[in-house]
Scaffold this motif. Sequence first.
Motif, PDB file in Angstrom:
ATOM      1  N   LEU A   1     -41.188   0.961 -16.613  1.00 37.80           N
ATOM      2  CA  LEU A   1     -42.008   1.412 -15.494  1.00 37.80           C
ATOM      3  C   LEU A   1     -43.300   2.023 -16.010  1.00 37.80           C
ATOM      4  CD1 LEU A   1     -39.300   3.122 -13.234  1.00 37.80           C
ATOM      5  CD2 LEU A   1     -40.288   0.837 -12.969  1.00 37.80           C
ATOM      6  N   GLU A   2     -44.363   1.757 -15.295  1.00 39.37           N
ATOM      7  CA  GLU A   2     -45.672   2.331 -15.638  1.00 39.37           C
ATOM      8  C   GLU A   2     -46.346   2.807 -14.363  1.00 39.37           C
ATOM      9  OE1 GLU A   2     -50.025   1.051 -17.539  1.00 39.37           O
ATOM     10  OE2 GLU A   2     -48.341  -0.369 -17.565  1.00 39.37           O
ATOM     11  N   ASP A   3     -46.723   4.068 -14.321  1.00 37.80           N
ATOM     12  CA  ASP A   3     -47.398   4.659 -13.167  1.00 37.80           C
ATOM     13  C   ASP A   3     -48.901   4.702 -13.409  1.00 37.80           C
ATOM     14  OD1 ASP A   3     -45.025   5.166 -11.700  1.00 37.80           O
ATOM     15  OD2 ASP A   3     -44.655   6.969 -12.908  1.00 37.80           O
ATOM     16  N   GLY A   4     -49.626   4.804 -12.302  1.00 38.15           N
ATOM     17  CA  GLY A   4     -51.069   4.984 -12.397  1.00 38.15           C
ATOM     18  C   GLY A   4     -51.832   3.755 -12.834  1.00 38.15           C
ATOM     19  N   VAL A   5     -51.344   2.559 -12.513  1.00 39.05           N
ATOM     20  CA  VAL A   5     -52.061   1.330 -12.858  1.00 39.05           C
ATOM     21  C   VAL A   5     -53.230   1.169 -11.891  1.00 39.05           C
ATOM     22  CG1 VAL A   5     -51.880  -1.160 -13.158  1.00 39.05           C
ATOM     23  CG2 VAL A   5     -49.913   0.303 -13.689  1.00 39.05           C
ATOM     24  N   GLN A   6     -54.431   1.117 -12.431  1.00 38.74           N
ATOM     25  CA  GLN A   6     -55.627   1.052 -11.609  1.00 38.74           C
ATOM     26  C   GLN A   6     -55.889  -0.378 -11.125  1.00 38.74           C
ATOM     27  OE1 GLN A   6     -57.201   3.848 -10.677  1.00 38.74           O
ATOM     28  NE2 GLN A   6     -55.671   4.967 -11.870  1.00 38.74           N
ATOM     29  N   TRP A   7     -56.733  -0.473 -10.087  1.00 43.80           N
ATOM     30  CA  TRP A   7     -57.034  -1.761  -9.468  1.00 43.80           C
ATOM     31  C   TRP A   7     -57.617  -2.754 -10.467  1.00 43.80           C
ATOM     32  CZ3 TRP A   7     -56.268  -3.349  -4.388  1.00 43.80           C
ATOM     33  CH2 TRP A   7     -55.826  -2.363  -3.488  1.00 43.80           C
ATOM     34  N   ASP A   8     -58.487  -2.278 -11.385  1.00 44.74           N
ATOM     35  CA  ASP A   8     -59.180  -3.201 -12.279  1.00 44.74           C
ATOM     36  C   ASP A   8     -58.281  -3.764 -13.370  1.00 44.74           C
ATOM     37  OD1 ASP A   8     -58.835  -0.861 -13.646  1.00 44.74           O
ATOM     38  OD2 ASP A   8     -60.912  -0.666 -14.323  1.00 44.74           O
ATOM     39  N   ARG A   9     -57.026  -3.334 -13.422  1.00 43.27           N
ATOM     40  CA  ARG A   9     -56.087  -3.878 -14.409  1.00 43.27           C
ATOM     41  C   ARG A   9     -55.090  -4.851 -13.779  1.00 43.27           C
ATOM     42  NH1 ARG A   9     -52.898   0.582 -16.910  1.00 43.27           N
ATOM     43  NH2 ARG A   9     -51.950  -1.207 -17.977  1.00 43.27           N
ATOM     44  N   ILE A  10     -55.315  -5.220 -12.543  1.00 43.37           N
ATOM     45  CA  ILE A  10     -54.366  -6.083 -11.824  1.00 43.37           C
ATOM     46  C   ILE A  10     -55.088  -7.348 -11.372  1.00 43.37           C
ATOM     47  CG2 ILE A  10     -52.790  -6.237  -9.856  1.00 43.37           C
ATOM     48  CD1 ILE A  10     -52.642  -3.201  -9.889  1.00 43.37           C
ATOM     49  N   ARG A  11     -54.361  -8.446 -11.438  1.00 41.45           N
ATOM     50  CA  ARG A  11     -54.880  -9.706 -10.907  1.00 41.45           C
ATOM     51  C   ARG A  11     -53.728 -10.509 -10.302  1.00 41.45           C
ATOM     52  NH1 ARG A  11     -56.068 -13.788 -16.074  1.00 41.45           N
ATOM     53  NH2 ARG A  11     -53.870 -14.213 -16.595  1.00 41.45           N
ATOM     54  N   ALA A  12     -54.077 -11.392  -9.393  1.00 40.64           N
ATOM     55  CA  ALA A  12     -53.095 -12.339  -8.875  1.00 40.64           C
ATOM     56  C   ALA A  12     -52.829 -13.402  -9.933  1.00 40.64           C
ATOM     57  CB  ALA A  12     -53.611 -12.986  -7.598  1.00 40.64           C
ATOM     58  N   PRO A  13     -51.603 -13.871 -10.071  1.00 38.67           N
ATOM     59  CA  PRO A  13     -51.314 -14.900 -11.078  1.00 38.67           C
ATOM     60  C   PRO A  13     -52.182 -16.139 -10.867  1.00 38.67           C
ATOM     61  CG  PRO A  13     -49.273 -13.968 -10.214  1.00 38.67           C
ATOM     62  CD  PRO A  13     -50.386 -13.431  -9.363  1.00 38.67           C
ATOM     63  N   PRO A  14     -52.919 -16.579 -11.878  1.00 36.71           N
ATOM     64  CA  PRO A  14     -53.801 -17.745 -11.707  1.00 36.71           C
ATOM     65  C   PRO A  14     -53.048 -19.067 -11.627  1.00 36.71           C
ATOM     66  CG  PRO A  14     -53.874 -16.971 -13.976  1.00 36.71           C
ATOM     67  CD  PRO A  14     -53.034 -15.992 -13.228  1.00 36.71           C
ATOM     68  N   VAL A  15     -51.815 -19.124 -12.122  1.00 34.45           N
ATOM     69  CA  VAL A  15     -50.999 -20.334 -12.071  1.00 34.45           C
ATOM     70  C   VAL A  15     -49.618 -19.942 -11.543  1.00 34.45           C
ATOM     71  CG1 VAL A  15     -52.230 -21.532 -13.911  1.00 34.45           C
ATOM     72  CG2 VAL A  15     -50.307 -20.032 -14.484  1.00 34.45           C
ATOM     73  N   ASP A  16     -48.848 -20.944 -11.133  1.00 43.41           N
ATOM     74  CA  ASP A  16     -47.526 -20.698 -10.562  1.00 43.41           C
ATOM     75  C   ASP A  16     -46.413 -20.693 -11.607  1.00 43.41           C
ATOM     76  OD1 ASP A  16     -48.695 -20.594  -8.052  1.00 43.41           O
ATOM     77  OD2 ASP A  16     -48.421 -22.745  -7.692  1.00 43.41           O
TER      78      ASP A  16
END
Length: 405
Positions: free
Chosen positions: A270-285
Motif C-alpha cells: 500500500l502507498e498513500d499520498g499518490v499525487q495526480w501527476d504520478r497516475i495514468r490510465a493504462p495505454p494498452v489492455d
Amino acid sequence: MLALLAAFVVVCLLFLSKPCARDMRLFLATLFQQFALSLLGFLAGLRLLGGVAAASAASETMPLMPSFKRKRAAATVENVEEATAAATEPSVLDLPELAIDCILERLPPAELRSMGAVCRSMRERCRGDHLWKRHMSEKWGRVLGRAARDEWRAHLASASESGGASSVSAGGSKRRRWLAALSCVCPVVSWMRPRPDSGKSSGPALDDSIMSWYLSMESGKFWFPAQVYNREHGHVGFMMSCYDAELSYDYHTDSFRARYPPHGRRTVVLEDGVQWDRIRAPPVDTLAHDLHASDCLHELRPGDHIEIQWRRNKEFPYGWWYGAVGHLESCDGNEHFCRCHLSDTVLLEFNQYTPGSRWRQALVNRKDHREEGNEGDGFYGGIRKLRSKDDISKWRQLWPTDILE
C-alpha cells in the motif's frame, strides 16, 4: 371480545418466535399477518365512527366562543393570502426547458447535486448523463481507461447481486410497521421488539448513471485499475517505470491510495499520498502478467522513444520502463550512413543508468521478439513505441536528478 382477539394475536406472535421449520414459519407469518391487518381495519373503522359521533355531539353541546371564531377566521384569511403570494412568486421550474438546462450545465458538481435535492422533478434533471459527462471527463478522464470502465460495470453487477439483503431488510421494516399498528389496539404487543438487523446499512443504491460513478469515485469507495509512475514513493528500484495498481481517491488530501498486487514473497503493498501527476490510465489492455504483443519493431530507428515490459523474475508482474533506441556498435552514429534500422537486432538504451551498468543496454530481436532475459538481469517483454509528445515529455519530467547505478 377485543381482549380475546388481542390475546389470540399475541399468542400467535409468541408462537412464531419459537424455532421451527422456516417454510412453516413464513406461511404462518403471512396468514396471521393478513388476519391481524383485517382485524385492525375493522377496529379502526369502529374507532373512526365513534370519534366522528363524539365530535358531533361535542360541537352541538359546546359551541365555539365568538372571539375564537373571529381569530380562526382571521388566521384563515392570512393563510390564504400567504398561499396566494407564494403561488405568484417566480420559480426556476417556470423557465423554459432550454434555460433550465443552460443553468444546470454551468453548475459545479457539488451545487448540481444540491440542486437535485430541491424536488422530484429537479432530481431527475440533475441526474442526467449529459450534465455529468463533462464533470467526469474533466476530473477523472486522465486516470480512467477501459479497464476502469470494465471494473465499474463489474462493481455494479456485484452490487445488484447482493441486493437480496436489502429485500430482507425491507421485509423486517414491514413487520415492524404492522407490529406498531397492532400495539395501538393491544398495548401488550408493544413489549415485543423485533431483533435488530445484524448487517450494516447499505447506503444509497448504485446505478449505471455517470453521476453515480462520479460520486463513487469521489467518496473513495470505488477502487479502479490504473498505473503509477515511480511506485512506492519513488523507490530507487522503480525509477523511470510505471506499474499497474488499484487506486482509490482521498477527498481530504486530494490524492490517491495505491494498492499493488502481491509478487514473489511480498504481500500486497500500500502507498498513500499518490499525487495526480504520478497516475495514468493504462495505454494498452495487456494485463500485468501477460506479454504484450509488439507491433512496432519493424519501424524502430535510433532516437525513437519506447516503453518496454520488464520484470525481475517469472513470479513478478511486468512494469513499463522508459528507454530509447540506440545505434549498434557497428554504426558510427552518422544519421546519413546509419543502417541500424535494417538490422534484425535492436539496441535499447536506458540512459538513466550510469555507463557500464548491466541495466544500461539491452538487445532484442526485431523479427522474432519474445520474452528475453534471465534470473540475473530480469526478463524483457513487449515493446510499445511512444508517438505522443506528451508521453515523452512526461518521462522527461520524471527523470532522476542523480544517475542510477
